[in-house]
Design a protein around this motif. Structure first.
Motif, PDB file in Angstrom:
ATOM      1  N   ARG A  77       0.829  -1.207   0.000  1.00  0.00           N
ATOM      2  CA  ARG A  77       0.000   0.000   0.000  1.00  0.00           C
ATOM      3  C   ARG A  77       0.863   1.256   0.000  1.00  0.00           C
ATOM      4  NH1 ARG A  77      -3.414  -2.953   3.614  1.00  0.00           N
ATOM      5  NH2 ARG A  77      -2.369  -1.993   5.401  1.00  0.00           N
ATOM      6  N   GLU A  78       1.907   1.261   0.836  1.00  0.00           N
ATOM      7  CA  GLU A  78       2.787   2.428   0.896  1.00  0.00           C
ATOM      8  C   GLU A  78       3.524   2.611  -0.423  1.00  0.00           C
ATOM      9  OE1 GLU A  78       6.490   4.323   3.520  1.00  0.00           O
ATOM     10  OE2 GLU A  78       5.767   2.286   3.946  1.00  0.00           O
ATOM     11  N   ARG A  79       3.987   1.505  -0.987  1.00  0.00           N
ATOM     12  CA  ARG A  79       4.711   1.579  -2.259  1.00  0.00           C
ATOM     13  C   ARG A  79       3.812   2.124  -3.372  1.00  0.00           C
ATOM     14  NH1 ARG A  79       4.843  -1.581  -6.735  1.00  0.00           N
ATOM     15  NH2 ARG A  79       6.760  -1.603  -7.982  1.00  0.00           N
ATOM     16  N   THR A  80       2.571   1.623  -3.432  1.00  0.00           N
ATOM     17  CA  THR A  80       1.637   2.079  -4.462  1.00  0.00           C
ATOM     18  C   THR A  80       1.353   3.567  -4.320  1.00  0.00           C
ATOM     19  OG1 THR A  80       0.607  -0.099  -4.607  1.00  0.00           O
ATOM     20  CG2 THR A  80      -0.689   1.771  -5.408  1.00  0.00           C
ATOM     21  N   ARG A  81       1.151   4.025  -3.079  1.00  0.00           N
ATOM     22  CA  ARG A  81       0.866   5.437  -2.859  1.00  0.00           C
ATOM     23  C   ARG A  81       2.024   6.324  -3.313  1.00  0.00           C
ATOM     24  NH1 ARG A  81       2.130   9.341   0.500  1.00  0.00           N
ATOM     25  NH2 ARG A  81       3.461   8.017   1.786  1.00  0.00           N
ATOM     26  N   LEU A  82       3.253   5.952  -2.917  1.00  0.00           N
ATOM     27  CA  LEU A  82       4.419   6.756  -3.295  1.00  0.00           C
ATOM     28  C   LEU A  82       4.681   6.702  -4.798  1.00  0.00           C
ATOM     29  CD1 LEU A  82       7.073   6.154  -0.493  1.00  0.00           C
ATOM     30  CD2 LEU A  82       5.954   8.301  -1.098  1.00  0.00           C
ATOM     31  N   ASP A  83       4.549   5.502  -5.370  1.00  0.00           N
ATOM     32  CA  ASP A  83       4.797   5.341  -6.803  1.00  0.00           C
ATOM     33  C   ASP A  83       3.801   6.165  -7.615  1.00  0.00           C
ATOM     34  OD1 ASP A  83       6.279   4.076  -8.935  1.00  0.00           O
ATOM     35  OD2 ASP A  83       4.490   2.889  -9.342  1.00  0.00           O
ATOM     36  N   ASP A  84       2.529   6.153  -7.192  1.00  0.00           N
ATOM     37  CA  ASP A  84       1.506   6.931  -7.899  1.00  0.00           C
ATOM     38  C   ASP A  84       1.786   8.427  -7.793  1.00  0.00           C
ATOM     39  OD1 ASP A  84       0.252   4.610  -8.593  1.00  0.00           O
ATOM     40  OD2 ASP A  84      -1.394   4.787  -7.141  1.00  0.00           O
ATOM     41  N   ALA A  85       2.156   8.886  -6.587  1.00  0.00           N
ATOM     42  CA  ALA A  85       2.374  10.321  -6.374  1.00  0.00           C
ATOM     43  C   ALA A  85       3.598  10.820  -7.132  1.00  0.00           C
ATOM     44  CB  ALA A  85       2.526  10.608  -4.883  1.00  0.00           C
ATOM     45  N   ILE A  86       4.691  10.066  -7.055  1.00  0.00           N
ATOM     46  CA  ILE A  86       5.915  10.465  -7.753  1.00  0.00           C
ATOM     47  C   ILE A  86       5.707  10.395  -9.263  1.00  0.00           C
ATOM     48  CG2 ILE A  86       8.307   9.768  -8.221  1.00  0.00           C
ATOM     49  CD1 ILE A  86       8.471   8.942  -5.239  1.00  0.00           C
ATOM     50  N   GLY A  87       5.032   9.338  -9.711  1.00  0.00           N
ATOM     51  CA  GLY A  87       4.754   9.199 -11.136  1.00  0.00           C
ATOM     52  C   GLY A  87       3.862  10.320 -11.654  1.00  0.00           C
ATOM     53  N   ALA A  88       2.857  10.706 -10.842  1.00  0.00           N
ATOM     54  CA  ALA A  88       1.964  11.798 -11.249  1.00  0.00           C
ATOM     55  C   ALA A  88       2.727  13.102 -11.372  1.00  0.00           C
ATOM     56  CB  ALA A  88       0.830  11.944 -10.232  1.00  0.00           C
ATOM     57  N   TYR A  89       3.624  13.370 -10.423  1.00  0.00           N
ATOM     58  CA  TYR A  89       4.415  14.606 -10.476  1.00  0.00           C
ATOM     59  C   TYR A  89       5.249  14.655 -11.765  1.00  0.00           C
ATOM     60  CZ  TYR A  89       7.939  18.121  -9.459  1.00  0.00           C
ATOM     61  OH  TYR A  89       8.761  19.211  -9.538  1.00  0.00           O
ATOM     62  N   ARG A  90       5.953  13.569 -12.056  1.00  0.00           N
ATOM     63  CA  ARG A  90       6.819  13.554 -13.250  1.00  0.00           C
ATOM     64  C   ARG A  90       6.006  13.674 -14.537  1.00  0.00           C
ATOM     65  NH1 ARG A  90      10.713   8.876 -10.699  1.00  0.00           N
ATOM     66  NH2 ARG A  90      12.248  10.299  -9.766  1.00  0.00           N
ATOM     67  N   ARG A  91       4.858  12.978 -14.581  1.00  0.00           N
ATOM     68  CA  ARG A  91       4.024  13.033 -15.781  1.00  0.00           C
ATOM     69  C   ARG A  91       3.466  14.440 -15.994  1.00  0.00           C
ATOM     70  NH1 ARG A  91      -1.256  12.909 -16.279  1.00  0.00           N
ATOM     71  NH2 ARG A  91      -1.604  12.162 -14.150  1.00  0.00           N
ATOM     72  N   LEU A  92       2.961  15.054 -14.935  1.00  0.00           N
ATOM     73  CA  LEU A  92       2.364  16.384 -15.058  1.00  0.00           C
ATOM     74  C   LEU A  92       3.415  17.441 -15.372  1.00  0.00           C
ATOM     75  CD1 LEU A  92      -0.108  16.138 -12.054  1.00  0.00           C
ATOM     76  CD2 LEU A  92      -0.732  16.244 -14.472  1.00  0.00           C
ATOM     77  N   GLU A  93       4.595  17.300 -14.791  1.00  0.00           N
ATOM     78  CA  GLU A  93       5.677  18.239 -15.084  1.00  0.00           C
ATOM     79  C   GLU A  93       6.055  18.169 -16.565  1.00  0.00           C
ATOM     80  OE1 GLU A  93       9.769  19.481 -12.832  1.00  0.00           O
ATOM     81  OE2 GLU A  93       9.590  17.374 -13.446  1.00  0.00           O
ATOM     82  N   ALA A  94       6.135  16.934 -17.105  1.00  0.00           N
ATOM     83  CA  ALA A  94       6.480  16.758 -18.515  1.00  0.00           C
ATOM     84  C   ALA A  94       5.370  17.304 -19.418  1.00  0.00           C
ATOM     85  CB  ALA A  94       6.712  15.276 -18.811  1.00  0.00           C
ATOM     86  N   GLU A  95       4.113  17.044 -19.035  1.00  0.00           N
ATOM     87  CA  GLU A  95       2.997  17.559 -19.839  1.00  0.00           C
ATOM     88  C   GLU A  95       2.964  19.080 -19.840  1.00  0.00           C
ATOM     89  OE1 GLU A  95      -0.947  15.954 -19.855  1.00  0.00           O
ATOM     90  OE2 GLU A  95      -0.296  14.142 -18.832  1.00  0.00           O
ATOM     91  N   LEU A  96       3.268  19.685 -18.703  1.00  0.00           N
ATOM     92  CA  LEU A  96       3.296  21.146 -18.625  1.00  0.00           C
ATOM     93  C   LEU A  96       4.336  21.713 -19.584  1.00  0.00           C
ATOM     94  CD1 LEU A  96       2.551  23.881 -17.374  1.00  0.00           C
ATOM     95  CD2 LEU A  96       4.220  23.398 -15.559  1.00  0.00           C
ATOM     96  N   THR A  97       5.547  21.165 -19.528  1.00  0.00           N
ATOM     97  CA  THR A  97       6.626  21.659 -20.394  1.00  0.00           C
ATOM     98  C   THR A  97       6.266  21.484 -21.871  1.00  0.00           C
ATOM     99  OG1 THR A  97       8.295  21.120 -18.722  1.00  0.00           O
ATOM    100  CG2 THR A  97       9.059  21.393 -20.987  1.00  0.00           C
ATOM    101  N   ASP A  98       5.775  20.294 -22.234  1.00  0.00           N
ATOM    102  CA  ASP A  98       5.444  20.013 -23.637  1.00  0.00           C
ATOM    103  C   ASP A  98       4.314  20.918 -24.131  1.00  0.00           C
ATOM    104  OD1 ASP A  98       7.347  18.062 -23.601  1.00  0.00           O
ATOM    105  OD2 ASP A  98       5.943  16.377 -23.406  1.00  0.00           O
TER     106      ASP A  98
END
Length: 376
Positions: free
Chosen positions: A56-77
């Motif tokens: 559960r902890e791994r899924t929460r962190l993986d989702d949050a970190i992944g969301a940050y990286r994805r949104l940051e990349a989408e913003l730049t693009d």
């Protein structure tokens, strides 16, 4: 259009920065690496309960970190695409870019709130108690309004609400009530709602139509499962039975099936009248007591305990967390964070996310919130 792009770009960057701060970015990445290593160890599954906690902890962190990286990349693009489209005079592509930025902004806001729901019990179902303050019918009617407000909020979230216990007022409203809210992150969302809530309105019970101030308290604590070890000694309990309120006529409850349990060392009292079976009500009440004791330990551990007994015994001036003013103007204001709105009916119909998110952010950031103001 350029102003829209710049404004959205700034909003998204602010949300991403807050998300990064809430996650404690460097620590979160180190922790995720540790959890990934543990998941790859076959011996982890020798203890299924511990394995599930790790996952559960791994899924929460993986989702949050992944969301940050994805949104940051989408913003730049998207910003790069918008600038190129503007340079080429392609208004259609610019419109598409602005629409995409609005979507990214909304997703960044959602990711930020999810990152706040990272406490030990945040993912659990929750109990919510409402108690009327001094003031008789006025306060009891306000307590019922609060109960409806939280029920409607939960229904908007797709949560299930179950009435555990209620004590009707003499003329209107309720003296007290307890509900269970079932759904992912129910406790995480609702945990900052504990405290005194103040209502200012023209009294519907006063023939002279005078303005009245009423108080009611809310207390929120998580439902805990049987894997959590909490020792409750029989000698520390006082168990009382009483006749549950119910429909009249042939359906009237003629047995003392309702249960009230007092935990003597802490003074915590829980009650249940949801079932006709005294045995089932006792079992539910014990689960509620266990949850209350667990929540108490959580607060001590997190050093986030508020003046619990003061809040519960002094439902009145100086202790409120939020004011709901219906007269002489329309305003709901959270006195901890300064969040406010003039849409009082929307709030009373369950539109509470803005207040909950602000209180969660203030709690994570250690902010004391806004200075308490007099809204009269």
């Amino acid at each position: 259009m350029r102003a829209d792009i710049e404004s959205l770009n700034a909003e998204i960057k602010q949300s991403l920065e807050l998300l990064r701060r809430h996650l404690d970015w460097d620590v979160a990445n180190v922790r995720l690496a540790e959890l990934n290593a543990r998941v790859e160890d076959p011996s982890l599954w020798n203890d299924p309960a511990e394995a599930q906690k790790i996952m559960r902890e791994r899924t929460r962190l993986d989702d949050a970190i992944g969301a940050y990286r994805r949104l940051e990349a989408e913003l730049t693009d998207t910003v790069d695409l918008a600038e190129m489209a503007e340079a080429e005079g392609d208004e259609g592509m610019v419109d598409d870019a602005v629409a995409n930025l609005r979507r990214v902004r909304d997703e960044a806001g959602e990711a930020e709130v999810k990152a706040l729901l990272s406490g030990e019990a945040d993912g659990n179902d929750t109990y919510l108690e409402v108690n009327a303050g001094a003031g008789g019918t006025e306060a009891q009617d306000w307590a019922l309004m609060l109960l409806r407000m939280y029920t409607r909020w939960a229904e908007r979230k797709g949560y299930k609400v179950e009435l555990i216990e209620d004590s009707p007022g003499e003329q209107a409203g309720i003296k007290s009530a307890t509900i269970m809210v079932k759904g992912l992150n129910a406790y995480g969302w609702m945990k900052t709602e504990s405290g005194v809530h103040r209502l200012v309105r023209i009294s519907p019970f006063d023939s002279n139509a005078r303005r009245q101030t009423s108080f009611a308290s809310v207390w929120v604590y998580p439902v805990v499962d049987d894997t959590i070890e909490i020792e409750i000694l029989d000698k520390d309990l006082r168990v009382d039975t009483y006749r549950a309120s119910g429909a009249g006529g042939q359906h009237v409850n003629k047995t003392d099936s309702a249960i009230r349990i007092t935990h003597i060392p802490t003074g915590i009292v829980v009650a249940c009248q949801a079932d006709r079976s005294q045995h089932k009500n006792r079992s539910q009440a014990m689960s509620m007591l266990k949850a209350r004791l667990y929540e108490r330990e959580l607060q001590i551990r997190e050093e986030a305990a508020k003046a619990t007994e003061e809040t519960k015994t002094a439902i009145g001036w100086g202790h409120q967390i939020r004011s709901y003013v219906l007269q002489p103007y329309q305003m709901v204001k959270d006195l901890r964070t300064g969040a406010e709105t003039s849409d009082t009916q929307g709030v009373l119909n369950g539109d509470l996310d803005r207040f909950m998110a602000a209180a969660l952010a203030a709690r994570v950031e250690g902010s004391g919130g806004a200075e308490v103001a007099d809204l009269d």
